[in-house]
Design a protein around this motif. Structure first.
Motif, PDB file in Angstrom:
ATOM      1  N   ILE A 154       2.609  -1.314   3.558  1.00  0.00           N
ATOM      2  CA  ILE A 154       1.643  -0.344   3.029  1.00  0.00           C
ATOM      3  C   ILE A 154       1.242   0.658   4.109  1.00  0.00           C
ATOM      4  O   ILE A 154       1.141   1.856   3.863  1.00  0.00           O
ATOM      5  CB  ILE A 154       0.406  -1.052   2.434  1.00  0.00           C
ATOM      6  N   ARG A 162       2.561   2.356  -2.019  1.00  0.00           N
ATOM      7  CA  ARG A 162       1.875   2.797  -3.242  1.00  0.00           C
ATOM      8  C   ARG A 162       2.408   2.072  -4.471  1.00  0.00           C
ATOM      9  O   ARG A 162       1.659   1.734  -5.385  1.00  0.00           O
ATOM     10  CB  ARG A 162       2.082   4.307  -3.401  1.00  0.00           C
ATOM     11  N   ILE A 165       0.790  -1.213  -4.692  1.00  0.00           N
ATOM     12  CA  ILE A 165      -0.579  -1.072  -5.211  1.00  0.00           C
ATOM     13  C   ILE A 165      -0.542  -0.899  -6.736  1.00  0.00           C
ATOM     14  O   ILE A 165      -1.318  -1.514  -7.465  1.00  0.00           O
ATOM     15  CB  ILE A 165      -1.259   0.164  -4.562  1.00  0.00           C
ATOM     16  N   ASN A 188      -4.579  -6.231   1.367  1.00  0.00           N
ATOM     17  CA  ASN A 188      -4.414  -5.752  -0.001  1.00  0.00           C
ATOM     18  C   ASN A 188      -3.537  -6.677  -0.838  1.00  0.00           C
ATOM     19  O   ASN A 188      -3.049  -6.282  -1.893  1.00  0.00           O
ATOM     20  CB  ASN A 188      -3.866  -4.328  -0.005  1.00  0.00           C
TER      21      ASN A 188
ATOM     22  N   ARG B 281      -7.714   0.040   0.811  1.00  0.00           N
ATOM     23  CA  ARG B 281      -6.346   0.570   0.788  1.00  0.00           C
ATOM     24  C   ARG B 281      -6.177   1.789   1.673  1.00  0.00           C
ATOM     25  O   ARG B 281      -5.057   2.158   2.009  1.00  0.00           O
ATOM     26  CB  ARG B 281      -6.003   1.064  -0.615  1.00  0.00           C
ATOM     27  N   MET B 344      -2.721   6.256  -1.985  1.00  0.00           N
ATOM     28  CA  MET B 344      -3.181   4.902  -2.273  1.00  0.00           C
ATOM     29  C   MET B 344      -3.899   4.793  -3.620  1.00  0.00           C
ATOM     30  O   MET B 344      -4.564   3.802  -3.896  1.00  0.00           O
ATOM     31  CB  MET B 344      -4.068   4.400  -1.133  1.00  0.00           C
TER      32      MET B 344
END
Ligand SMILES: Cc1cc2nc3c(=O)[nH]c(=O)nc-3n(C[C@H](O)[C@H](O)[C@H](O)COP(=O)(O)OP(=O)(O)OC[C@H]3O[C@@H](n4cnc5c(N)ncnc54)[C@H](O)[C@@H]3O)c2cc1C
Ligand code: SF4
Ligand code: SF4
Ligand code: SF4
Ligand code: SF4
Lengths: 367, 382
Positions: A154, A162, A165, A188, B281, B344
């Motif tokens: 990340i 991304r 995510i 994350n 993030r 993000m």
């Protein structure tokens, strides 16, 4: 005169689209390229600032060493290069290229090496080994149900991150494995496993994890220090049904390994110690392999950047950076994307394919 | 100046044909270039397909043929393009309301010189992100996105025209309920007619082949008058009914925007826990800052040494986003650019929009519209 032109970010292997803002034949900024399927106009800082590559530390004129590097011209530089190459047997010549060249340039370079019978040729890819990799769509990463990540993807490869995510927002489970106490990818993820060294990663993969490695899962592998570890880990996960994405460093490392041999750090060291003349394109081994380099008689450096290796070279040939040439890059998931020439190279710098062909011509080869 | 309503069309047949409505906007650009009143026109050209809008500086009026028509899948922003790269030129620019709002804020901060600029407004019902558009055309219309040659938003529908000339449409409500359709900030956007531009062109209230124009400033009035006198546009007066209809649609759209503001800024507003997740993030890439027309300081506080926490895994949101918020939120024009570019996927515009809305309710200051700077604006920043 201002124009906005589509390009691909040259700063990592994800292959994001960027728009370059060109004013009077000079790149002055970037602008979001929202139609681009890889990144939809989003970039990390390196991507947004990639236009600076074109002006910072540029090589603009050919240089020849005569107690120190002196400004020269193409005629003299090419003559010197050709006569030097002709004076060594092919097994004493090495060619080292970075992962920032276009697929077309790799092809030309391969032809050049073949014509001269040079076997010492390759691309140093960090630690990613060559293997018969399948193309994985970035959209599939986003649709994964389970993602196992080795390395801080990340943070280091944000536009690949991304997709992780987005997968998580879609309900995917993320498991990160790495060495530091804490990583951006780790915080994350639902779970973070800290390992002592890369070689113990496989030991951490228990039956519960193995079961999750279905065809709807993805394994992202990056930042490993040794090729051996990388090779082992890739081989291990290749036995599962998961999709595997080894994350290359440079924008066209994956293209390079499709065409040329991969060099591990040891291979590269071996080559530097084996050959007498080195023709080096874009790479900069001087900072970490000075000892081996000392063994060389003659170094020809080609590229767009002034670096440590160019400063110790015998001849320096100024090449072009990505926005000054036309060709294609293959990103880390295997997608090949076209780039086209947007601005002229500065000073006397030339398109790299032209330089290779000119050298060949001088030697008397027909590429 | 008293507002003035007109219907206009380009006298040039090719512009009239290629224009979205009557080609009047392109004809006004042509007039300005031909008469040497501007050095360039900043607008959009279609790249590889209708999902690819590329900002273009037109310096030869012949090239306006390539920039006719509306691109509804092009969430572009012209404000910082002008202030960063074109401030030395006399320009005419096609502006959606958010472009016009960003430009207004930049003018107030002396980053753009109003006297060098003709702001030719376009009414705006919203834009769709290019890849979202492709996906929804595939899913809801069951059409190959590459077969679409034109798109349009009309009467609450997103309408596509295919290569073979046929049309297909789907209700925007239906698309947006499922997470497709216009960008979320566009759904919340309540400035539908850019009354902060010199004039505003649109299809609401227009007859086929004509552009409805609301003239908003003396500069706009003179432009229309002179372009007409020089034979670039043809003009007629719209009926009262057309004017009324346009107003009615505008009000419906504003009401809808308020509904979406309630939805996204109140009901669905992320809670503290969600925000913690979002900030975790952040890769501190500064994309949000760079995309925001309001963040123009040459020496950004965010990069001053004392806030530098390069070695932290994630930046402290209080220092990082907090500083940007304290500098920019009062003037946020809800253009959505920060959110569009965040790698993000952090829904940044909702925070800024929510803060500006609150501030607006308290002080009456409307970002991008009010003539003055926000009351709390610190002069250190200009
Ligand atoms: C995204 C979008 C949404 C719109 N929504 C509405 C609406 O809801 N109601 C309404 O009445 N009218 C709306 N319009 C305006 C309408 O579509 C026409 O642009 C307007 O009527 C002018 O018509 P014309 O034939 O005179 O323009 P043209 O002569 O075709 O000129 C249009 C100009 O706009 C530029 N342009 C195209 N797309 C964009 C963009 N995305 N951003 C900035 N500039 C652009 C073009 O380059 C060209 O210079 C919208 C326009 C856009 C771009
Ligand atoms: S993720 Fe890689 S390709 Fe994408 S913008 Fe960043 S450096 Fe460039
Ligand atoms: S923010 Fe408003 S003006 Fe801007 S594109 Fe969206 S709807 Fe149009
Ligand atoms: S904060 Fe975001 S939405 Fe607000 S003006 Fe800046 S870029 Fe636009
Ligand atoms: S764009 Fe997103 S990730 Fe980048 S600094 Fe802003 S909030 Fe952080």
């Amino acid at each position: 005169m201002m124009k906005v032109a589509h390009s691909i970010c040259p700063s990592c292997s994800v292959g994001c689209g960027v728009n370059l803002i060109i004013k009077d034949n000079e790149a002055v900024g970037t602008y979001p390229y929202k139609r681009h399927p890889v990144n939809e106009g989003k970039t990390c800082r390196k991507g947004r600032e990639c236009f600076k590559i074109m002006t910072e530390n540029r090589l603009k004129e050919p240089l020849i060493k005569e107690d120190g590097l002196k400004l020269s011209n193409w005629e003299d530089a090419l003559d010197t290069v050709a006569s030097q190459i002709k004076s060594y047997p092919s097994h004493e010549i090495g060619i080292l290229v970075s992962g920032n060249y276009t697929n077309q340039e790799y092809e030309t370079l391969k032809k050049f090496a073949d014509a001269l019978g040079i076997r010492n040729i390759g691309c140093h890819t960090g630690s990613v080994p060559s293997s018969n990799l399948e193309t994985v769509a970035l959209d599939d990463v986003e649709k994964s149900e389970f993602i196992l990540i080795i390395g801080d993807v990340i943070k280091k490869y944000p536009l690949l991150g991304r997709r992780v995510i987005l997968a998580q927002e879609n309900g995917a489970e993320i498991l990160a494995v790495d060495e530091p106490d804490k990583t951006l990818t780790g915080i994350n993820s639902q779970e973070y496993i800290q390992v002592e060294s890369a070689s113990s990663i496989i030991d951490e993969v228990d039956d519960i994890i193995l079961e999750k490695l279905s065809p709807q899962s993805t394994v992202l592998i990056s930042n490993l220090e040794s090729e051996d570890d990388f090779e082992k880990i890739v081989k291990f996960f290749e036995q599962s049904d998961a999709k595997i994405i080894p994350v290359f460093q440079d924008c066209n490392s994956r293209g390079a390994v499709n065409i040329l041999p991969v060099l591990s750090s040891d291979d590269m060291k071996g080559m530097l110690e084996r050959v007498k003349l080195l023709y080096i394109l874009g790479d900069d081994p001087a900072p970490h392999m000075m000892e081996s380099i000392k063994n060389l008689d003659f170094i020809i450096s080609q590229g767009y950047l002034i670096n440590k290796t160019t400063s110790i070279s015998d001849v320096v040939l100024p090449g072009s950076c990505w926005a000054e040439k036309t060709g294609s890059f293959t990103n880390t998931t295997g997608e090949t994307q076209e780039i086209s020439k947007i601005v002229d190279a500065p000073g006397a710098a030339l398109d790299d394919q032209i330089i290779i062909k000119k050298i060949a011509e001088k030697i008397g080869l027909d590429l | 100046m008293e507002t003035q309503f007109l219907l206009a069309k380009a006298k040039d047949k090719e512009l009239a044909k290629r224009g979205e409505c009557g080609g009047a906007i392109s004809a006004l650009f042509k007039y300005l270039l031909d008469q040497g009143l501007v050095d360039g026109v900043l607008n959009l050209r279609q790249g590889v397909d209708i999902y690819d809008g590329i900002p273009t500086l037109v310096e030869d009026s012949e090239d306006l043929m390539e920039t006719c028509g509306s691109l509804h899948c092009a969430p572009t922003m012209f404000g910082d393009l002008i202030s960063n790269y074109l401030s030395d030129m006399r320009l005419a620019v096609s502006v959606k309301p958010c472009d016009a709002m960003a430009i207004r804020e930049l003018e107030k901060r002396h980053q753009i010189n109003e006297d060098n600029l003709f702001k030719i407004g376009l009414n705006c019902g919203g834009v769709v992100m290019p890849l979202i558009a492709q996906k929804m055309i595939d899913i809801f219309y069951e059409v190959d996105p590459d077969d679409v040659v034109k798109e349009e938003i009309d009467k609450g529908k997103f309408i596509i025209k295919l290569k073979d000339g046929s049309h297909k449409s789907v209700e925007i409500d239906e698309l947006e309920d499922q997470g497709f359709g216009r960008r979320i900030n566009c759904q919340r956007c309540e400035l539908k007619v850019p009354r902060n531009a010199d004039l505003a062109g649109g299809n609401w209230g227009a007859e086929p082949g004509w552009t409805f124009i609301e003239v908003l400033t003396d500069k706009g009035k003179k432009l229309v008058k002179d372009a007409k006198k020089s034979g670039y546009i043809e003009v007629k007066i719209p009926s009262e009914k057309a004017i009324g209809m346009r107003e009615k649609i505008e009000n419906v759209m504003i009401k809808l925007a308020h509904k979406f503001q309630d939805k996204y800024l109140e009901e669905n507003y992320p809670d503290t826990e969600n925000w913690d997740e979002y900030w975790n993030r952040c890769i501190k890439c500064y994309a949000c800052r760079d995309a925001c027309a309001l963040c123009f300081c040459k020496e950004c506080d965010l990069e001053k040494d004392f806030y530098n926490d390069e070695n932290e895994v994630v930046p402290d949101p209080l220092t990082f986003q907090g500083i940007r918020m304290s500098h920019a939120c009062f003037s946020c024009v809800n253009c959505g650019q920060c959110e569009d570019v965040c790698p993000m996927e952090i829904p940044l515009a909702v925070i800024f929009h929510k803060m500006q809305k609150r501030y607006r309710d308290k002080t009456g200051f409307i970002a991008g519209v009010s003539e003055e700077l926000p009351p709390l604006y610190s002069p250190e920043k200009s």
